[in-house]
Design a protein around this motif. Structure first.
Motif, PDB file in Angstrom:
ATOM      1  N   ARG B  88     -43.141   0.624  36.892  1.00  0.00           N
ATOM      2  CA  ARG B  88     -44.604   0.582  36.888  1.00  0.00           C
ATOM      3  C   ARG B  88     -45.074  -0.322  35.755  1.00  0.00           C
ATOM      4  O   ARG B  88     -44.376  -0.500  34.753  1.00  0.00           O
ATOM      5  CB  ARG B  88     -45.150   1.995  36.656  1.00  0.00           C
ATOM      6  N   VAL B 120     -53.458   0.486  28.188  1.00  0.00           N
ATOM      7  CA  VAL B 120     -54.666   0.214  28.972  1.00  0.00           C
ATOM      8  C   VAL B 120     -55.547  -0.778  28.225  1.00  0.00           C
ATOM      9  O   VAL B 120     -56.100  -1.703  28.834  1.00  0.00           O
ATOM     10  CB  VAL B 120     -55.416   1.524  29.269  1.00  0.00           C
ATOM     11  N   ALA B 129     -56.538  -3.521  33.864  1.00  0.00           N
ATOM     12  CA  ALA B 129     -56.476  -2.112  33.483  1.00  0.00           C
ATOM     13  C   ALA B 129     -56.323  -1.187  34.681  1.00  0.00           C
ATOM     14  O   ALA B 129     -55.670  -0.146  34.602  1.00  0.00           O
ATOM     15  CB  ALA B 129     -57.711  -1.730  32.686  1.00  0.00           C
ATOM     16  N   VAL B 132     -52.572  -0.148  35.965  1.00  0.00           N
ATOM     17  CA  VAL B 132     -51.607   0.331  34.969  1.00  0.00           C
ATOM     18  C   VAL B 132     -50.472   1.154  35.578  1.00  0.00           C
ATOM     19  O   VAL B 132     -49.331   1.105  35.112  1.00  0.00           O
ATOM     20  CB  VAL B 132     -52.328   1.103  33.842  1.00  0.00           C
ATOM     21  N   PHE B 133     -50.742   1.892  36.654  1.00  0.00           N
ATOM     22  CA  PHE B 133     -49.674   2.732  37.220  1.00  0.00           C
ATOM     23  C   PHE B 133     -49.110   2.169  38.533  1.00  0.00           C
ATOM     24  O   PHE B 133     -48.420   2.866  39.266  1.00  0.00           O
ATOM     25  CB  PHE B 133     -50.166   4.160  37.412  1.00  0.00           C
TER      26      PHE B 133
ATOM     27  N   VAL C  12     -59.184   5.168  32.146  1.00  0.00           N
ATOM     28  CA  VAL C  12     -57.747   5.113  32.428  1.00  0.00           C
ATOM     29  C   VAL C  12     -57.506   5.721  33.800  1.00  0.00           C
ATOM     30  O   VAL C  12     -57.898   6.863  34.048  1.00  0.00           O
ATOM     31  CB  VAL C  12     -56.970   5.895  31.361  1.00  0.00           C
ATOM     32  N   PRO C  13     -56.879   4.968  34.709  1.00  0.00           N
ATOM     33  CA  PRO C  13     -56.636   5.531  36.035  1.00  0.00           C
ATOM     34  C   PRO C  13     -55.609   6.659  35.953  1.00  0.00           C
ATOM     35  O   PRO C  13     -54.842   6.737  35.003  1.00  0.00           O
ATOM     36  CB  PRO C  13     -56.086   4.353  36.832  1.00  0.00           C
ATOM     37  N   ARG C  14     -55.660   7.504  36.949  1.00  0.00           N
ATOM     38  CA  ARG C  14     -54.684   8.591  36.977  1.00  0.00           C
ATOM     39  C   ARG C  14     -53.347   8.069  37.440  1.00  0.00           C
ATOM     40  O   ARG C  14     -53.253   7.134  38.215  1.00  0.00           O
ATOM     41  CB  ARG C  14     -55.163   9.693  37.913  1.00  0.00           C
ATOM     42  N   LEU C  15     -52.287   8.712  36.933  1.00  0.00           N
ATOM     43  CA  LEU C  15     -50.936   8.320  37.349  1.00  0.00           C
ATOM     44  C   LEU C  15     -50.741   8.796  38.778  1.00  0.00           C
ATOM     45  O   LEU C  15     -50.723   9.987  39.047  1.00  0.00           O
ATOM     46  CB  LEU C  15     -49.915   8.982  36.419  1.00  0.00           C
ATOM     47  N   ARG C  16     -50.667   7.836  39.699  1.00  0.00           N
ATOM     48  CA  ARG C  16     -50.461   8.226  41.100  1.00  0.00           C
ATOM     49  C   ARG C  16     -48.999   8.035  41.455  1.00  0.00           C
ATOM     50  O   ARG C  16     -48.402   7.007  41.152  1.00  0.00           O
ATOM     51  CB  ARG C  16     -51.330   7.365  42.013  1.00  0.00           C
ATOM     52  N   ARG C  17     -48.392   9.039  42.049  1.00  0.00           N
ATOM     53  CA  ARG C  17     -46.993   8.911  42.467  1.00  0.00           C
ATOM     54  C   ARG C  17     -46.971   8.646  43.969  1.00  0.00           C
ATOM     55  O   ARG C  17     -47.821   9.156  44.680  1.00  0.00           O
ATOM     56  CB  ARG C  17     -46.224  10.211  42.188  1.00  0.00           C
ATOM     57  N   ASP C  18     -45.972   7.887  44.403  1.00  0.00           N
ATOM     58  CA  ASP C  18     -45.804   7.626  45.821  1.00  0.00           C
ATOM     59  C   ASP C  18     -45.404   8.934  46.502  1.00  0.00           C
ATOM     60  O   ASP C  18     -44.362   9.497  46.229  1.00  0.00           O
ATOM     61  CB  ASP C  18     -44.712   6.559  45.996  1.00  0.00           C
ATOM     62  N   TRP C  22     -41.920  10.943  46.411  1.00  0.00           N
ATOM     63  CA  TRP C  22     -41.877  12.218  45.697  1.00  0.00           C
ATOM     64  C   TRP C  22     -41.386  13.330  46.586  1.00  0.00           C
ATOM     65  O   TRP C  22     -40.649  14.197  46.148  1.00  0.00           O
ATOM     66  CB  TRP C  22     -43.244  12.527  45.093  1.00  0.00           C
TER      67      TRP C  22
END
Lengths: 313, 238, 535
Positions: B88, B120, B129, B132-133, C12-18, C22
């Protein structure tokens, strides 16, 4: 996987063989194949050329294959001399294979246990029971335990129920069938040991596994137990726990291909005398005083117990 | 800082010193030796002769932790970016801090990303930004280039080496990225950037070093040069 | 520029998991935990002496002339089985490929599905199971070994050949057809040349695998090195066991090295422009294989007549009549289900052990790209040798030996298969590391990363995908091998099959075999889906 990778890389055209080299190879292949069929070479894995005047001898692998090789080598030589036949011993890896190869006709004369003999006879029309040893009419098994279990010798089999337990081969008469039967008679479920019972494959393997402690108890042929004890080959941590009542066991079974040899073979075995040095060598190896004639009906009880325990169908 | 080289083919007898606060552009045709020169400075290309001094120290004389501490002060935007791709964006950027992070923290960060706010902030500066993930290999070429720049930003190096850091960016982002990379130089560090675009080199750097066939053929203050002078390096008329 | 700066700071975007990954990850974790519950029985320190005796004999293998002579003959038998088995597989594969190829069926999906189904049956049974069944029909005949390898391998080869043919561009073929060429001629000139490299490369890979399979066949009594190994094992003669193991290792190494050399040549042929030159190595390899095939035929004294002899027909009839209809007894079905659970648990644990081990050794086992210290080089050689030894010892042998130190249950089988699979997976992982781009790691080193950090951020992400895909693929293989290990003493479906075979309960054997095919098919399907989610 490496192959797949090579594939994915999309390898281009392979250079074809030079035609001359190819033709030479092809000719060579044809020639050698032709030569092979022509000279009737015997295969390093197949049976020996099975014709009249030949006899293929086998045995269930109930103990050390090296010992069996020596034992049956001697028997084959002795038979060969007495009956003027080509006799060859073919080793097999497990009990079931001995039965199958008897049925397919690859083995003519086999030293079977009680149960395997019954299985083989039921699958092979025309099979003849030849002879058994003097000890086989009243054979015994010995339950052994790890000394760490603290069990003292007893006739009560019930304390064995809570131990990790190993039989010998699955279709061994003295290492499985009869011990299971006597356990059942004593009220112990013969399949109900913790984690299920194991099958070590042979009497010697049973001794090793109990000695290592992987299994706390096991059962084996009394003759093997006595022999290993006499040799001092038994680990001191393995002790005898109980001896089973008697039952009929090992015997020679003859296949239909060599049925006309039934008489001579029976005479040969029952004629072995302990006072003749050559005969005594054979008898000694079998741990017998003499051989006595045997009939199929001697093993009716084994067949019936086999059916009850689901080992004969 | 001196680079003296005897590498027969790529760089030949190059002698170059970059002083504190300097922004130096490397110019020259493809194959002139710009990338090799940058590689020699950051330690990815072993010089076959001569001596290199980076930030007042001799990397060849240093081992282990001391060498790593020196290297942590040199940030590079590589020509081919050298991102793992299968990670990531947050991890790729955080990799810039591996010089100061102990191994365990680096490992744990792959499970629970550390210092996300800094990451970020750095991505914000390059306009990424919101990614980021995302997985880095899902980004476009230009976006990946900005990830590599963000990595240098979180590293906070004293010396920035940049090899065509804006080759895949539009004019607005190009200006922005070069401005960001010049940051350390403005604070007393230095920037050494290989740049193809003469106008860009003159606008953002105080000094231009021209290379041809592995030799220094030009070394002058940017103020004294014109776009046409640089274009001559590439063998074309302006 | 100002426009950009004027933008408000983004949240800050949220941590998204595939989600799909998952789901697979969680499912895998659950499977591992569930499998581990089956293995809670632990170790047996008291058996260390026996295990020690086995291990100690590694340094003193039996070297007497007579035994080595026996081993040499046995090795020849193994090679002959492998060569002829592969030849048969390639023949069957070539015939089946046409039936398996998508292009043959076009829109007629039913036909293609039917072919796939037919091919799945021979593929779902382990070579050793084929061996046991064939012994019951053919008796002591060298055909047993050849067919036991050739039939299942033939089915796999047909599937792969079919896929290869499908990948070849159809343009030249269509052009030839349009020009009036017949189907066969058009395929020969338009399709085959493009696919030949891939086909030959795969056949070569199959030959390597066949050597291992031929060994395993010996363990169930078909002759060859495995047979000698099992005889020596039966008499607990460790020095002889080790001699056989070393012979196996040599054989596997030879197959490994030769196979890889040929496949590398196939992937990157050397040619000079304008000259019709032939690659000597490849020509020699193909010619050598042809000669080896002819020699094997002669050496094993194969006779096609014995395949159709009255005896074979009679015995086949006996077995088939006895086995039909398969048993649907409630007790049997319950034990089949329980055994299937054990089989799956064992295979999952084995692959997890192997994958973790492979990741740990991959770095050392990989040949370093640049300069490195002699110590590092030595460590690499030692680890690679160790991996070779791990995969040279057949898994059942590991299982039997481990029974001395591990309490019976899922664990001995799982550790045995894990150790064996580590040998395979370790090498694959090392190759993945060797092939990975060195740039990212060098870049991280340049910015001062700790070697471990550089590995984690610069190498691991690159190799994780391929290694995980290999691990899943090996899981499919391991399920089949679990059956084999069970057949020779550990638990699961294999043990159940062994006891039904011992009792000659053919209807029950048929049921267990059906369950086996279904299980392997299911596992292949799950593995395939999981691998697709990885991509």
């Amino acid at each position: 996987m490496a192959g797949r990778r090579a594939l994915r890389s999309g390898s281009p055209v392979v250079p074809l063989l030079p035609r001359r080299a190819f033709l030479a190879g092809l000719t060579l292949a044809t020639l050698t194949t032709g030569a092979a069929s022509a000279c009737g070479r015997s295969s390093p894995v197949g049976r020996e050329a099975a014709g009249p005047g030949s006899l293929s001898v086998g045995a269930i692998p109930d103990q050390d294959p090296e010992v069996l090789q020596r034992l049956y080598g001697t028997v084959a030589d002795s038979l060969s001399a007495a009956l003027d036949l080509d006799v060859a011993y073919t080793p097999v890896t497990d009990y079931g294979a001995a039965v199958s190869l008897f049925r397919t006709g690859d083995l003519d004369l086999v030293w079977f246990g009680g149960l395997t003999g019954v299985q083989a006879r039921l699958q092979t029309p025309g099979a003849t029971t030849i002879a058994q040893r003097d000890v086989d009419a009243d054979f015994h098994s010995v339950f052994v335990v790890q000394s760490a279990t603290g069990l003292a010798a007893s006739d009560d089999l019930r304390p064995l129920a809570g131990l990790r337990f190993t039989y010998g081969a699955e279709t061994s008469t003295s290492g499985r069938l009869m011990p299971a039967w006597f356990l059942q008679q004593a009220g112990v479920d013969p399949q109900g040991f913790p984690g299920g019972p194991a099958f070590s494959g042979s009497h010697d393997a049973t001794l090793q596994l109990v000695a290592s402690g992987s299994y706390q108890a096991g059962v084996l042929n009394e003759q093997v137990w006595a022999a290993r004890t006499a040799e001092g080959a038994v680990d001191p941590s393995v002790v005898a726990y109980a001896r089973t009542p008697g039952y009929p066991d090992y015997h020679w079974l003859l296949g239909p291909r060599a049925a006309d040899l039934a008489g001579p073979l029976r005479d040969f075995f029952t004629g072995l005398r302990a006072d003749d040095p050559a005969d005594a060598a054979v008898l000694d190896l079998f741990g017998a005083g003499s051989f006595v004639p045997a009939r199929a009906s001697d093993y009716d009880r084994i067949e019936q117990i086999g059916r009850e325990l689901g080992l004969v169908t | 800082m001196t680079v003296r080289l005897g590498a027969a083919t790529v760089l030949d007898d190059v002698d170059l010193t970059v002083g504190a606060g300097e922004r130096v552009a490397l110019a020259g045709a493809s194959g002139a030796g710009k990338s090799t020169l940058l590689g020699v400075v950051n330690g990815t290309v072993p010089p076959s002769g001569g001596s290199v001094r980076v930030l007042g120290a001799d990397p060849a004389a240093l081992r282990g932790a001391a060498l790593r501490r020196l290297r942590a002060r040199v940030g590079t935007v590589h020509q081919h970016l050298e991102l793992a791709g299968a990670l990531r964006v947050v991890h790729e950027v955080n990799a810039g801090r591996l010089g100061s992070w102990p191994a365990l923290r680096a490992a744990w960060s792959l499970v629970r990303p550390q210092g996300v706010a800094d990451v970020v902030a750095a991505l914000e500066q390059v306009g990424l930004a919101d990614r980021v993930f995302d997985r880095t290999d899902a980004l476009s070429g230009g976006q990946r280039q900005r990830v590599a720049v963000a990595r240098v930003l979180v590293q906070r190096p004293d010396l920035v080496l940049a090899d065509e850091p804006a080759s895949a960016l539009d004019p607005v982002l190009t200006e922005r990225v070069l401005g960001l990379l010049a940051g350390p130089a403005d604070r007393g560090g230095a920037l050494l950037a290989a740049l193809h675009d003469p106008a860009l080199a003159l606008r953002h750097c105080d000094r231009v070093v021209g290379l041809a066939a592995g030799r220094v053929v030009l070394d002058a203050p940017a103020a004294a040069l014109t776009v046409a002078d640089l274009a001559a390096l590439y063998g074309t008329a302006a | 520029m100002t426009a950009l700066l004027a933008r408000p700071a983004a949240a800050v975007p949220r941590l998204r998991r595939d989600r799909r990954r998952w789901a697979w990850g969680l499912a895998a974790l659950a499977a591992v935990c569930w499998s581990a519950t089956g293995a809670l029985d632990g170790v047996n320190p008291a058996g260390a002496a026996q295990f020690g005796a086995f291990a100690a004999a590694a340094l003193s293998p039996a070297l007497d002339g007579a035994f080595l002579g026996v081993l040499a003959t046995a090795a020849l038998v193994t090679v002959a089985y492998a060569v002829l088995g592969t030849a048969l597989a390639v023949l069957l594969g070539a015939l089946g490929a046409v039936a398996a190829a998508r292009s043959t069926w076009g829109r007629r999906r039913l036909g293609r599905l039917a072919t796939r189904g037919v091919l799945a049956v021979p593929r779902g049974l382990h070579e050793a199971v084929w061996g046991l069944l064939l012994v019951n029909v053919l008796g002591l005949d060298p055909w047993v070994g050849v067919l036991a390898i050739g039939l299942p391998y033939g089915a796999v080869t047909a599937t792969v050949f079919g896929a290869l043919l499908d990948e070849v561009p159809r343009g030249p073929y269509e052009a030839l057809r349009a020009a009036g060429a017949g189907r066969l001629a058009a395929a020969l000139y338009g399709l085959l040349p493009r696919a030949a490299g891939g086909l030959l490369s795969y056949a070569c890979y199959r030959l390597e695998c066949a050597v291992r399979s031929a060994v395993v066949l010996g363990l169930v009594g078909a002759g060859g090195l495995g047979y000698q190994l099992s005889l020596s094992f039966g008499s607990l003669r460790w020095p002889q066991v080790w001699s056989a193991v070393y012979a196996l290792a040599l054989l596997c190494l030879a197959a490994d090295v030769a196979g890889r050399a040929v496949r590398r040549r196939l992937a990157a042929p050397r040619r000079r422009a304008g000259v019709l030159s032939r690659d000597r190595v490849l020509t020699a390899a193909v010619l050598g294989t042809l000669v080896a095939g002819a020699w094997s035929w002669w050496f094993l004294a194969l006779s096609p007549a014995s395949l159709v002899s009255a005896r074979a027909r009679e015995q086949a009839g006996f077995v088939l009549r006895a086995a039909w209809p398969p048993s649907a007894d409630g007790d049997l079905l319950r034990s089949v289900a329980a055994a299937a659970v054990v089989t799956v648990q064992t295979s999952v644990l084995a692959v997890v052990l192997a994958a973790v081990g492979a990741v740990l050794v991959a770095g050392v086992a990989a040949r370093p790209a640049g300069r490195c210290s002699p110590l590092r080089r030595l460590a690499g050689v030692l680890v690679r040798l160790g991996l070779l030894l791990l995969r040279a010892v057949p898994a059942p042998v590991w299982a039997l030996v481990l029974l001395f130190v591990l309490l019976p249950g899922v664990l001995p089988g799982a550790v045995a298969l894990g150790v064996y699979t580590l040998g395979v997976l370790g090498r694959l992982a090392a190759e993945a590391v060797e092939e990975a781009d060195a740039g990212p790691r060098a870049a991280l080193t340049a910015l001062g990363a700790h070697p471990a950090g550089g590995w984690l951020y610069g190498v691991a992400p690159l190799v994780a995908g391929p290694v995980l895909a290999y691990a899943l693929y090996r899981w499919e293989v391991t399920v089949r091998d679990t059956l084999l290990v069970g057949l020779l003493g550990a638990g699961g479906l294999g043990a159940l099959l062994a006891s039904e075979l011992a009792a000659f309960d053919w209807p029950a054997v048929a049921t267990v075999l059906t369950a086996t095919v279904v299980l392997t098919l299911a596992v292949d399907l799950v593995g395939d889906r999981a691998r697709r989610a990885l991509r």
